[in-house]
Write a protein that holds these residues in place. Structure first.
Motif, mmCIF file in Angstrom:
data_model
loop_
_atom_site.group_PDB
_atom_site.id
_atom_site.type_symbol
_atom_site.label_atom_id
_atom_site.label_comp_id
_atom_site.label_asym_id
_atom_site.label_seq_id
_atom_site.Cartn_x
_atom_site.Cartn_y
_atom_site.Cartn_z
ATOM 1 N N PHE A 133 0.848 -1.184 0.000
ATOM 2 C CA PHE A 133 0.000 0.000 0.000
ATOM 3 C C PHE A 133 0.891 1.245 0.000
ATOM 4 O O PHE A 133 1.976 1.248 0.581
ATOM 5 N N ASN A 134 0.422 2.317 -0.614
ATOM 6 C CA ASN A 134 1.243 3.526 -0.756
ATOM 7 C C ASN A 134 1.727 4.066 0.583
ATOM 8 O O ASN A 134 2.874 4.515 0.710
ATOM 9 N N GLN A 135 0.843 4.040 1.589
ATOM 10 C CA GLN A 135 1.209 4.524 2.928
ATOM 11 C C GLN A 135 1.457 3.376 3.909
ATOM 12 O O GLN A 135 1.565 3.614 5.113
ATOM 13 N N GLY A 136 1.560 2.154 3.417
ATOM 14 C CA GLY A 136 1.581 1.037 4.347
ATOM 15 C C GLY A 136 0.231 0.921 5.019
ATOM 16 O O GLY A 136 -0.788 1.388 4.489
ATOM 17 N N ALA A 181 5.189 -0.784 7.406
ATOM 18 C CA ALA A 181 5.677 0.312 6.573
ATOM 19 C C ALA A 181 5.647 -0.091 5.103
ATOM 20 O O ALA A 181 5.816 -1.271 4.773
ATOM 21 N N PRO A 182 5.455 0.876 4.197
ATOM 22 C CA PRO A 182 5.512 0.550 2.768
ATOM 23 C C PRO A 182 6.933 0.157 2.370
ATOM 24 O O PRO A 182 7.896 0.812 2.770
ATOM 25 N N SER A 183 7.055 -0.921 1.616
ATOM 26 C CA SER A 183 8.380 -1.378 1.188
ATOM 27 C C SER A 183 8.224 -2.458 0.136
ATOM 28 O O SER A 183 7.143 -3.024 -0.048
ATOM 29 N N ALA A 184 9.340 -2.746 -0.542
ATOM 30 C CA ALA A 184 9.374 -3.897 -1.437
ATOM 31 C C ALA A 184 9.599 -5.152 -0.605
ATOM 32 O O ALA A 184 10.298 -5.127 0.415
#
Length: 445
Positions: free
Chosen positions: A196-199, A244-247
């Motif tokens: 998700f963009n914002q996690g 948190a957002p991440s790969a």
């Protein structure tokens, strides 16, 4: 029960003619397999899932991800027939897309984990399943996803069938959810959260969460895939999880044996005063089934973790138990079956949420054990079981795999028990009748 299921072919549950001595190789964990598939599908690079469970639920998950565009390459089936062996699946992530239709069957992990994934797809993704799936709670996940920016058409049902109108991404952010009916509501949002963009920040606002070990499993697997997760256990706010957002990393994941599916085999040792060894039992795990070591020991057995696996031995006596099963509710049917054969009453507490599982498990256990001459009473949050002499009869399963194995456990000690639709065990335990027969013959001992 309020409904009488259609009578399927009856399977005569084998009566044990002596003590059981066997080694039983249990297939991989459904919970780990399906989480691993989701995380691998959302990763930035290919990965492997080794020794996955091959069952109806895991096949539904794999087929659903394929429908969204994910590549899943399977090695040939092992010859052992236990559903695992040395098998491996290579997962090749791709841009998720529709239109597509997902069949969830009656798999809670599929119906709850994949709508968040579908919000990341470009196009409409329709979700449908077995008739029972329409009755299982899903509204909290639907509402949470809408709060996070998703568009979902469910005709106001808060349940299946539904269509996720995927936009190729989801904004994410903070969401409140009442997950007191199922910990899967939390896991569903956390698993896709890194994308998700914002996690995502999930705040549980209901009563006590059931099956907390499954949330811990989700968190550990997310972290192993490279996600940053803040949890209450790590000093965070109570009932709040942040991803948190991440790969995500493509991993080489080995699936543990399904410890909950070891339950009927361990119960056989307890009931007959025999010994059953389960190879590859992990010394550290988040699986709820690990609690069987403590619970079945309290009910009269003993166990030892050795290089060969978990060695469990029955004493020839079965004792009643007073136990809170809120964190390990999936073990309730097997424990109830053993308790019906004990030398003293049992009280199983903390499992009101089982009324919303594959079937209403509390009503089903009460009806079926009492139908064999038992005395089981439903309480507000569980069961009270007073052992009585049992007799043969038909044990209905309500298309619930754990009801089927519970009936088989009772059938070890009670002649003439016939299991209706034993094939439902294929949901998580492929070829259960053959495994049961092999155990009773001492195969692998």
């Amino acid at each position: 029960m309020t409904e009488t299921p259609a009578l399927h072919a009856l399977w005569p549950a084998p009566l044990a003619d002596g003590t059981v001595h066997a080694t039983v190789t249990v297939p991989g964990s459904k919970s780990v397999t399906n989480r691993a598939l989701v995380l691998a599908a959302l990763a930035a690079e290919p990965g492997w899932v080794r020794r996955p469970l091959r069952s109806r639920d895991s096949r539904l998950m794999a087929d659903a991800l394929r429908a969204l565009g994910v590549g899943i390459e399977e090695t040939a089936s092992s010859s052992s027939g236990d559903g695992s062996g040395g098998e491996a699946w290579r997962i090749i992530p791709a841009a998720l897309h529709g239109p597509a239709t997902v069949d969830v069957g009656n798999a809670g992990t599929v119906m709850r984990f994949l709508p968040p994934v579908a919000t990341l797809a470009a196009g409409d993704i329709r979700f449908d399943g077995d008739p029972r799936s329409y009755e299982r709670p899903l509204g909290q996940v639907i509402s949470a996803l809408r709060t996070l920016g998703a568009r979902i058409d469910d005709d106001g049902r808060g349940a299946l069938p539904l269509t996720v109108q995927g936009g190729g991404a989801l904004e994410g952010g903070v969401v409140e959810i009442d997950a007191s009916n199922s910990s899967q509501f939390v896991s569903a949002l956390l698993l896709s959260g890194p994308r998700f963009n914002q996690g995502v920040e999930v705040r549980h606002v209901g009563t006590a969460l059931p099956s907390m070990p499954h949330i811990r499993m989700t968190v550990e697997m997310l972290r192993a895939a490279g996600a940053q997760v803040d949890t209450p256990e790590a000093g965070g706010e109570p009932n709040v999880w942040r991803v948190a957002p991440s790969a995500l990393l493509g991993r080489d994941m080995v699936v543990e044996p399904d410890l909950s599916n070891a339950q009927p085999f361990l119960a056989a040792a307890l009931i007959t005063g025999g010994t059953v060894t389960i190879p590859d039992w992990p010394r550290r795990t988040t699986q709820p089934g690990d609690e069987l070591r403590r619970i079945f020991t309290e009910m009269g057995g003993s166990c030892e973790l050795t290089d060969a696996g978990l060695v469990f031995t029955g004493s020839g006596k079965i004792h009643g138990i007073d136990v809170d099963l809120s964190e390990v509710g999936e073990l309730t049917p097997g424990i109830a079956a053993v308790a019906a054969l004990a030398d003293s009453p049992s009280t199983l507490r903390g499992v009101a949420h089982l009324r919303l599982h594959e079937t209403d498990r509390l009503a089903a256990l009460t009806a079926e054990i009492n139908g064999l001459g038992g005395e089981v009473t439903e309480t507000a949050d569980g069961l009270h079981i007073r052992p009585r002499p049992l007799h043969g009869g038909v044990f209905h399963t309500y298309d619930d795999h754990r009801m089927a194995t519970a009936g088989a456990v009772i059938g070890l000690a009670v002649g003439g028990v016939e299991i209706e639709n034993v094939a439902t065990t294929a949901k998580t335990l492929p070829d259960f009748p053959r495994m049961w027969a092999d155990m009773l013959s001492g195969a692998g001992a």
